[in-house]
Design a protein around this motif. Structure first.
Motif, short mmCIF file in Angstrom:
data_model
loop_
_atom_site.label_atom_id
_atom_site.label_comp_id
_atom_site.label_asym_id
_atom_site.label_seq_id
_atom_site.Cartn_x
_atom_site.Cartn_y
_atom_site.Cartn_z
N SER A 176 0.82 -1.21 0.00
CA SER A 176 0.00 0.00 0.00
C SER A 176 0.86 1.26 0.00
CB SER A 176 -0.93 0.00 1.22
OG SER A 176 -0.20 0.16 2.43
N VAL A 177 2.10 1.16 0.46
CA VAL A 177 2.98 2.31 0.51
C VAL A 177 3.85 2.42 -0.74
CG1 VAL A 177 4.92 3.38 1.76
CG2 VAL A 177 3.02 2.33 3.03
N TYR A 178 4.37 1.30 -1.23
CA TYR A 178 5.35 1.30 -2.32
C TYR A 178 4.76 0.80 -3.64
CZ TYR A 178 8.90 2.62 1.03
OH TYR A 178 9.64 3.30 1.96
N CYS A 179 4.67 -0.50 -3.80
CA CYS A 179 4.12 -1.13 -5.01
C CYS A 179 3.75 -2.54 -4.61
CB CYS A 179 5.15 -1.12 -6.15
SG CYS A 179 6.62 -2.10 -5.82
N PRO A 180 2.95 -3.24 -5.41
CA PRO A 180 2.57 -4.60 -5.04
C PRO A 180 3.80 -5.51 -4.90
CG PRO A 180 1.13 -3.77 -6.76
CD PRO A 180 2.24 -2.76 -6.62
N ILE A 181 3.95 -6.11 -3.72
CA ILE A 181 5.08 -7.01 -3.47
C ILE A 181 4.57 -8.31 -2.87
CG2 ILE A 181 6.61 -5.05 -3.02
CD1 ILE A 181 6.56 -5.91 -0.04
N GLN A 182 5.41 -9.33 -2.96
CA GLN A 182 5.15 -10.60 -2.30
C GLN A 182 6.36 -10.92 -1.42
OE1 GLN A 182 5.20 -10.69 -6.04
NE2 GLN A 182 3.22 -9.64 -5.78
N LEU A 183 6.11 -11.30 -0.18
CA LEU A 183 7.17 -11.63 0.77
C LEU A 183 7.02 -13.08 1.22
CD1 LEU A 183 7.15 -8.48 3.13
CD2 LEU A 183 9.08 -9.22 1.73
N LEU A 216 7.36 -3.39 -12.42
CA LEU A 216 7.13 -2.05 -11.89
C LEU A 216 6.46 -1.18 -12.94
CD1 LEU A 216 10.52 -1.40 -10.02
CD2 LEU A 216 8.34 -2.18 -9.05
N VAL A 217 5.49 -0.37 -12.50
CA VAL A 217 4.71 0.42 -13.44
C VAL A 217 4.82 1.92 -13.17
CG1 VAL A 217 2.38 0.92 -14.30
CG2 VAL A 217 3.07 -1.45 -13.82
N SER A 218 4.55 2.34 -11.95
CA SER A 218 4.30 3.76 -11.69
C SER A 218 5.34 4.44 -10.82
CB SER A 218 2.93 3.92 -11.03
OG SER A 218 2.87 3.21 -9.81
N SER A 219 6.47 3.79 -10.55
CA SER A 219 7.45 4.41 -9.65
C SER A 219 8.84 3.84 -9.86
CB SER A 219 7.03 4.23 -8.19
OG SER A 219 6.74 2.87 -7.91
N LEU A 245 10.11 7.21 -5.87
CA LEU A 245 9.89 8.44 -6.63
C LEU A 245 8.84 8.15 -7.69
CD1 LEU A 245 13.29 7.91 -6.38
CD2 LEU A 245 13.13 10.39 -6.62
N GLU A 246 7.79 8.97 -7.73
CA GLU A 246 6.71 8.75 -8.69
C GLU A 246 7.25 8.83 -10.11
OE1 GLU A 246 3.82 7.75 -7.96
OE2 GLU A 246 3.94 8.00 -5.77
N ARG A 250 10.09 9.43 -23.81
CA ARG A 250 8.99 8.57 -24.25
C ARG A 250 9.02 7.17 -23.65
NH1 ARG A 250 6.62 11.63 -27.93
NH2 ARG A 250 7.85 13.09 -29.19
N HIS A 251 10.08 6.84 -22.93
CA HIS A 251 10.19 5.51 -22.34
C HIS A 251 10.71 5.63 -20.91
CE1 HIS A 251 9.60 3.84 -26.35
NE2 HIS A 251 10.54 4.65 -26.79
N PRO A 252 10.51 4.60 -20.09
CA PRO A 252 11.05 4.66 -18.73
C PRO A 252 12.56 4.90 -18.73
CG PRO A 252 9.58 2.78 -18.99
CD PRO A 252 9.78 3.35 -20.35
N ILE A 253 13.02 5.63 -17.73
CA ILE A 253 14.46 5.87 -17.58
C ILE A 253 15.11 4.56 -17.16
CG2 ILE A 253 16.20 7.25 -16.38
CD1 ILE A 253 13.80 9.21 -15.71
#
Length: 340
Positions: free
Chosen positions: A30-37, A76-79, A130-131, A148-151
């Motif tokens: 909920s804080v970072y991105c969907p993860i599995q531990l 990873l999608v949004s951050s 970082l968003e 135009r593409h992810p860094i």
């Protein structure tokens, strides 16, 4: 230096402390991105903790797992993410690269890739998010063209030298301010400046697929463009203005605008903004009523000066007296006028 296992950073910003690995997965997601531990050792004691706070598009957290754990993400999608071990080590894989992270070497994760991280027992990290859109828009302003593409950042980040060490110092300073109940990150001018430092700092400190373009020289803008930027600074000096926003407002790249300011003004845009704000502080100190409890710190902070020692030195150099003397002089003059 603090022991992160005894006195965890960001203690005022607890997200969870739990012995359930499923709860840790859900709340971290909920804080970072969907993860599995999952716990890597049978019957290992799970004592997981996350403290986290946000400044605009930047989230910084302290994460610790007493047990050795394996963490995975979907693509990873949004951050973008930077993991900085405080104690222990991790082994991270992302996009075909692998790095062993320690307190001197961070891992940087880019969108469009799956991530897997093995944590040693009792490993603790600072986890920076970082968003994506904000970082890519920031790069666009620096370059003066669309991205135009992810860094594509290199995975491993050496934290011991150069710009990376400075970037880490900025992250640690942000953490220390979050730990204060009266931290200055609550001031909009300060928050915008620090957010800009963290975005620019990462883009300059860590190698990526646009690094060569950032390092290439760029022609200076014309005087008319510089004049428009100067007018914006004069009109909006009380706002959390950054050089990236200023460049965008005049339709130029950050580097070409900076080159234009150096050529026609003799200083950078942010140096000019500081001079304008110094003048506004000077005006406000002269107009202030000392009997009403106005302080130099209050006025300086309102105009975005966060390091009072450097502020006082710059003020003394420009006006030939400490700001406290200006405040007393202004109050004495006001009192005399009232008496007459």
């Amino acid at each position: 230096m603090r022991d992160p296992l005894r006195e965890p950073p960001l203690a005022r910003h607890l997200v969870y402390r739990t012995s359930r690995i499923d709860e840790a997965s859900e709340l971290s997601s909920s804080v970072y991105c969907p993860i599995q531990l999952r716990v890597r050792e049978r019957q290992a004691r799970v004592d997981a903790q996350l403290n986290a706070a946000s400044l605009g598009v930047v989230t910084v957290g302290y994460a610790r797992y007493e047990a050795a754990v394996h963490l995975t993400t979907d693509e990873l999608v949004s951050s973008y993410h930077v993991n900085i071990p405080l104690t222990g080590r991790t082994r991270s894989t992302c996009g075909g690269q692998e790095v062993i992270s320690s307190p001197t070497r961070a891992a940087v994760f880019s969108p469009g890739k799956h991530v897997a991280v093995d944590w040693e027992r009792d490993c603790a990290q600072l986890a920076v998010k970082l968003e994506r859109r904000a970082l890519e828009q920031h790069l666009e302003r620096l370059l003066g063209r669309p991205v135009r593409h992810p860094i594509r950042f290199d995975l491993g980040m050496d934290l011991t030298t150069g710009l990376a060490a400075s970037w880490l110092a900025a992250v640690r300073w942000l953490v220390s301010e979050f730990e204060r109940s009266d931290g200055i990150v609550a001031q909009p001018l300060v928050a915008a400046h620090l957010e800009n430092v963290l975005l620019t700092g990462l883009l300059l400190a860590q190698r990526h697929d646009h690094s060569d373009s950032l390092a290439a020289p760029q022609a200076a803008v014309r005087p008319g463009t510089v004049k428009r930027a100067v007018d914006i600074i004069e009109a909006r000096a009380d706002e959390p203005l950054t050089v990236a926003e200023l460049a965008s407002a005049v339709g130029r790249s950050v580097r070409s605008l900076e080159a234009g300011f150096q050529r026609y003004v003799g200083m950078s845009p942010m140096s000019y903004l500081r001079q304008v704000r110094l003048a506004r502080v000077h005006h406000d100190l002269l107009a202030a009523d000392l009997a009403a409890g106005v302080t130099v710190t209050e006025v300086a902070t309102r105009w975005g000066f966060t390091h009072l020692g450097r502020f006082a030195a710059a003020y003394q150099e420009r006006y030939g007296e400490p700001p406290s003397q200006t405040l007393r002089s202004g109050s004495d003059a006001s009192s005399k006028v009232r008496c007459e």
